[in-house]
Design a protein around this motif. Structure first.
Motif, PDB file in Angstrom:
ATOM      1  N   HIS A  40       0.826  -1.210   0.000  1.00 46.02           N
ATOM      2  CA  HIS A  40       0.000   0.000   0.000  1.00 46.02           C
ATOM      3  C   HIS A  40       0.861   1.262   0.000  1.00 46.02           C
ATOM      4  O   HIS A  40       0.540   2.241  -0.682  1.00 46.02           O
ATOM      5  CB  HIS A  40      -0.942  -0.002   1.204  1.00 46.02           C
ATOM      6  CG  HIS A  40      -2.173  -0.829   1.007  1.00 46.02           C
ATOM      7  ND1 HIS A  40      -2.130  -2.179   0.776  1.00 46.02           N
ATOM      8  CD2 HIS A  40      -3.488  -0.489   0.975  1.00 46.02           C
ATOM      9  CE1 HIS A  40      -3.362  -2.635   0.627  1.00 46.02           C
ATOM     10  NE2 HIS A  40      -4.200  -1.635   0.736  1.00 46.02           N
ATOM     11  N   PHE A  45      -1.383   3.893  -2.092  1.00 42.67           N
ATOM     12  CA  PHE A  45      -2.801   3.699  -1.811  1.00 42.67           C
ATOM     13  C   PHE A  45      -3.171   4.467  -0.545  1.00 42.67           C
ATOM     14  O   PHE A  45      -2.460   4.414   0.454  1.00 42.67           O
ATOM     15  CB  PHE A  45      -3.124   2.221  -1.602  1.00 42.67           C
ATOM     16  CG  PHE A  45      -3.006   1.376  -2.843  1.00 42.67           C
ATOM     17  CD1 PHE A  45      -3.141   1.935  -4.106  1.00 42.67           C
ATOM     18  CD2 PHE A  45      -2.771   0.011  -2.750  1.00 42.67           C
ATOM     19  CE1 PHE A  45      -3.037   1.155  -5.247  1.00 42.67           C
ATOM     20  CE2 PHE A  45      -2.674  -0.781  -3.881  1.00 42.67           C
ATOM     21  CZ  PHE A  45      -2.801  -0.209  -5.140  1.00 42.67           C
ATOM     22  N   TYR A  48      -7.715   0.977   1.982  1.00 44.08           N
ATOM     23  CA  TYR A  48      -7.380  -0.434   1.891  1.00 44.08           C
ATOM     24  C   TYR A  48      -7.875  -1.051   0.595  1.00 44.08           C
ATOM     25  O   TYR A  48      -9.029  -0.885   0.209  1.00 44.08           O
ATOM     26  CB  TYR A  48      -7.966  -1.191   3.079  1.00 44.08           C
ATOM     27  CG  TYR A  48      -7.669  -2.682   3.033  1.00 44.08           C
ATOM     28  CD1 TYR A  48      -6.357  -3.139   2.974  1.00 44.08           C
ATOM     29  CD2 TYR A  48      -8.694  -3.620   3.036  1.00 44.08           C
ATOM     30  CE1 TYR A  48      -6.069  -4.491   2.928  1.00 44.08           C
ATOM     31  CE2 TYR A  48      -8.422  -4.980   2.998  1.00 44.08           C
ATOM     32  CZ  TYR A  48      -7.108  -5.409   2.940  1.00 44.08           C
ATOM     33  OH  TYR A  48      -6.829  -6.748   2.883  1.00 44.08           O
ATOM     34  N   HIS A  49      -6.970  -1.774  -0.082  1.00 40.05           N
ATOM     35  CA  HIS A  49      -7.298  -2.545  -1.277  1.00 40.05           C
ATOM     36  C   HIS A  49      -7.213  -4.019  -0.901  1.00 40.05           C
ATOM     37  O   HIS A  49      -6.106  -4.514  -0.624  1.00 40.05           O
ATOM     38  CB  HIS A  49      -6.327  -2.228  -2.417  1.00 40.05           C
ATOM     39  CG  HIS A  49      -6.456  -0.836  -2.958  1.00 40.05           C
ATOM     40  ND1 HIS A  49      -6.702  -0.579  -4.287  1.00 40.05           N
ATOM     41  CD2 HIS A  49      -6.377   0.377  -2.348  1.00 40.05           C
ATOM     42  CE1 HIS A  49      -6.767   0.730  -4.487  1.00 40.05           C
ATOM     43  NE2 HIS A  49      -6.569   1.325  -3.313  1.00 40.05           N
TER      44      HIS A  49
END
Length: 246
Positions: A40, A45, A48-49
């Motif tokens: 991340h 990012f 959250y992915h």
């Protein structure tokens, strides 16, 4: 499905066990949350992915090092006789602690985003990181020896048992499928490896007005080395023959 496979070398590393303080013990491999946090950060990012992670690796030895430890208690006033630092009237003690270091660490990581359209974006973020990557402590620099997009599919072993080259974190759900054969150096059977509950991701839960704390999703995991995948069993493998445990 597709994954990004990382081959990584670290001269030294500490993947801190959260409950260790004065002696900062290390996990044998980085936990899921550490790898997810690295991905991340390097991919920039901001939320959250969801992703699954497979972690394998080895190290040659362990050693220890000093670190500066700071301790304080909320609301404790500064006292010359017991505190080394004065923080606007509050006392902080300064001393030394010890950190366990893994030496000559090699890692094989598979990163499988839930949204497969993110494969190329994550690949580019890891192939051209915005700063020199680290795993564990900030100073535990990580050399990305290989960053590759691979296909991952379930395969059935037809030509004998498969010897695993690296130690691995294997989720308990995979162990329950009875595809793993454990053995010691003398060929004797072993029931299981070292059991961990590893942090993966978290959600913020409000505990009182204006206060939040992290509630971690913990994955029951077995750390295994010197083991085989049994002939006739099915397991996930990438397109270069590396097993994947998610």
């Amino acid at each position: 499905m597709q994954a990004i496979r990382l081959k990584i070398y670290q001269q030294t590393a500490n993947y801190r066990v959260p409950v260790s303080h004065e002696f900062r013990e290390s996990y044998p491999l980085p936990p899921y949350s550490t790898v997810i946090g690295m991905v991340h950060y390097l991919c920039n990012f901001t939320k959250y992915h969801p992703m699954n992670i497979s972690i394998q690796g080895s190290s040659n030895s362990t050693t220890s090092d000093f670190f500066t430890r700071y301790e304080f208690k909320s609301g404790m006033k500064f006292e010359h006789s017991r505190h080394q630092l004065n923080a606007e009237g509050f006392g902080i003690s300064r001393g030394i602690g010890y950190t366990q270091l893994l030496v000559d660490v090699n890692l094989i990581l598979h990163i499988i985003p839930q949204d497969q359209s993110e494969i190329q974006m994550i690949y580019e973020g890891l192939r051209h990181p915005r700063e020199y990557p680290s795993i564990g402590r900030r100073e535990d620099l990580a050399v990305f020896e290989s960053v590759k997009i691979v296909n991952v599919e379930r395969q059935k072993l037809e030509d004998g048992d498969y010897d695993i080259q690296y130690a691995s974190y294997i989720p308990q759900s995979v162990i329950d499928q009875n595809i793993i054969n454990l053995k010691d150096s003398n060929g004797g059977s072993l029931k299981r490896g070292t059991i961990y509950e590893l942090n993966k991701d978290y959600r913020l839960v409000q505990t009182r007005k204006g206060k939040f704390e992290r509630r971690w999703n913990k994955i029951p995991t077995i750390y295994l080395s010197n083991y085989q995948i049994l002939e006739g069993k099915e397991c996930l493998f990438d397109s270069d023959g590396y097993p994947v445990f998610i």
